[in-house]
Design an enzyme around this catalytic site. Sequence first.
Site, PDB file in Angstrom:
ATOM      1  N   GLU A 263      14.811 -15.130   0.884  1.00  0.00           N
ATOM      2  CA  GLU A 263      15.146 -16.160   1.876  1.00  0.00           C
ATOM      3  C   GLU A 263      14.189 -17.351   1.757  1.00  0.00           C
ATOM      4  O   GLU A 263      14.428 -18.400   2.327  1.00  0.00           O
ATOM      5  CB  GLU A 263      14.994 -15.592   3.307  1.00  0.00           C
ATOM      6  CG  GLU A 263      15.978 -14.510   3.671  1.00  0.00           C
ATOM      7  CD  GLU A 263      15.540 -13.760   4.940  1.00  0.00           C
ATOM      8  OE1 GLU A 263      14.598 -14.209   5.639  1.00  0.00           O
ATOM      9  OE2 GLU A 263      16.132 -12.704   5.203  1.00  0.00           O
TER      10      GLU A 263
ATOM     11  N   ASP B 161       0.834  -1.204   0.000  1.00  0.00           N
ATOM     12  CA  ASP B 161       0.000   0.000   0.000  1.00  0.00           C
ATOM     13  C   ASP B 161       0.876   1.264   0.000  1.00  0.00           C
ATOM     14  O   ASP B 161       1.872   1.339   0.737  1.00  0.00           O
ATOM     15  CB  ASP B 161      -0.866  -0.031   1.270  1.00  0.00           C
ATOM     16  CG  ASP B 161      -1.967   1.008   1.272  1.00  0.00           C
ATOM     17  OD1 ASP B 161      -2.842   0.947   0.399  1.00  0.00           O
ATOM     18  OD2 ASP B 161      -1.953   1.891   2.158  1.00  0.00           O
TER      19      ASP B 161
HETATM   20  C1  NOJ Z   1      -4.468   2.974  -0.845  1.00  0.00           C
HETATM   21  C2  NOJ Z   1      -5.571   2.006  -0.577  1.00  0.00           C
HETATM   22  O1  NOJ Z   1      -5.843   1.297  -1.743  1.00  0.00           O
HETATM   23  C3  NOJ Z   1      -6.740   2.830  -0.095  1.00  0.00           C
HETATM   24  O2  NOJ Z   1      -7.925   2.090  -0.049  1.00  0.00           O
HETATM   25  C4  NOJ Z   1      -6.384   3.402   1.240  1.00  0.00           C
HETATM   26  O3  NOJ Z   1      -7.419   4.262   1.668  1.00  0.00           O
HETATM   27  C5  NOJ Z   1      -5.101   4.213   1.164  1.00  0.00           C
HETATM   28  N1  NOJ Z   1      -4.078   3.554   0.410  1.00  0.00           N
HETATM   29  C6  NOJ Z   1      -4.557   4.447   2.544  1.00  0.00           C
HETATM   30  O4  NOJ Z   1      -4.063   3.262   3.092  1.00  0.00           O
END
Ligand code: NOJ
Length: 595
Positions: free
Chosen positions: A304, A234
């Site tokens: 790993e 993310d």
């Molecule tokens: C991207 C994620 O896909 C989204 O759903 C989220 O709100 C933001 N990052 C923050 O984590």
Amino acid sequence: MTIETSPEPGLPDTAVTDAQPTETLIATGGEWWRSAVIYQIYPRSFADDDGDGIGDLVGITKRLDALAELGVDAIWLSPFMTSPQHDAGYDVADYCDVDPLFGTLADFDAMLEKAHALGIRLIVDLVPNHTSWDHAWFQEALAAPEGSPERDRYMFRDGKGPNGDEMPNNWESVFGGPMWERTTNPDGTPGQWYLHIFDKSQPDLNWENPWVREQFHGILRFWLDRGVDGFRVDVAHGLIKEAGLPDYTPPEDAGSMGGGAADALVGLEPGIDADADADPATPPYWAQDGVHEIYRGWHAVLEEYDGERVLCAEAWVEPLTKLARWVRPDEMQQAFNFTYLSAGWSAPELRAVIDGSIAAFATVGAPSTWVLSNHDVVRHASRLALTAENLQGAGIGPNSPGLPDTAVGLRRARAATAVMLALPGSAYIYQGEELGLPEDIYLPDEARQDPTWFRTNHEKYGRDGCRVPIPWEAGAPTYGFGPADGAASWLPQPADWDVYARSAQQGVAGSTLELYKLALRLRAAHALGTGTLEWLGGYGPEVVAFRNGDVTVIANTGSTPVELPVERSADDVLLATEPLTEAALPADTAVWLRS
Ligand code: NOJ
């Protein structure tokens, strides 16, 4: 496995649609991720086994056969870890446990085991940029004095002005409002501020701190030890901020992810320009060079382990040549291609972005990925028929301008998917798109839950419309998302979704579900994912035409029919997204022909 063509375009040969796990058991070697079709499960909205109105891991396990039948190679699960759910799980309070809402670690293990038995790999979502404010690390930081090691795990700063009551800088949160929140000291006096790129419940970690880096190596190993095949990372472009945190005002036409004019198209994190060469200024909180060292460390951790474990970057970075840095040989294996997602339903745009993607990723030896929908953007069955600009993440609701015509949207979505699934590289599918689901535009305001909706004072609808629980059984309560006697789904489903239910499409000639199954079956049989693209000319400006191996793909993005090659026989049509007339390809239609 033999592949037979459909008796009619778009109609699958049902004899070969049954799941055949023995043929698809996970193979080793071959760098599977280069050509994989990866299905995104949004756990809250996939299948609710315990009847509380929210999807769960047992629900997923019970429905995995349907994904094997669909023909996907892997699934990516949005977060299911312990979380207060202020951002639907992207606010993690414990990275190494399952939130009771979704089940237990034992449920996770059972799900993984079944997925692997069906030949489906499993990728989990990792959220390293920020934690939940409920995370023990953040609670410890709040309780610790200024300047303490605990505070140094996050981005605490003194405020400006005589009383420190002005924010440390002018940055604005992706979800709206300021990127800073002030703390209160134990004695009740106002304290330092902390940075949060997203909601205030999501404080940013300080990735300059080696302690934070070490913790995440442990978290990677925790899930790798359990057997996961990789991680979707993310906000993979956000972890490092420019030294000194300088003020930054994005250009008028750029969104919070820092890009150029075409940000406007789709959503949450504007910043993507379909022009592969545009290189906008880098905002101080995105795409800093320092992030790459982190991923080189992660790459080494994955090495790993046996098998081929992968990292996929969610990095809203442009141009594509810059995004390619995330997938250098010693970093991640994949990065989502949001430039492709952001392209309009236009042949010149598609040709440019496809060319630009293949070329950019090839410079570092990585495959391109392709994606049209996910849990942050307006579903492509609606987005491709919008007639007004729509900011990414803004979503659409009853008062949005240029609302889509549902039939046109679905028709374009089917054709766009047929183009995507014929491209060499790896493709991502978002749950429900195989049913042709549109965005739910008419969700009642009181049902909306996206922080964007609240942080913009209801100015932006946000992302709830693409997150509505998916329909499995026509006519059943919650369309079979949950048990018959279960609670209503966490976001209400529209009353007219019987027609999209899996049960209503299963085995039905020409249905979107059968179209996806056929496309995935043909894609595998003709090795399109590992193929090579060769453009075909002579079809006019509104047509995308290319050959990949022994398959010719022609898509008409225009509004008038286009002539097809005359020497074609009925047997040459492998797949068509709409019924074909004699020799013409109708508007908003794609076809795969035997070359
Ligand atoms: C991207 C994620 O896909 C989204 O759903 C989220 O709100 C933001 N990052 C923050 O984590």
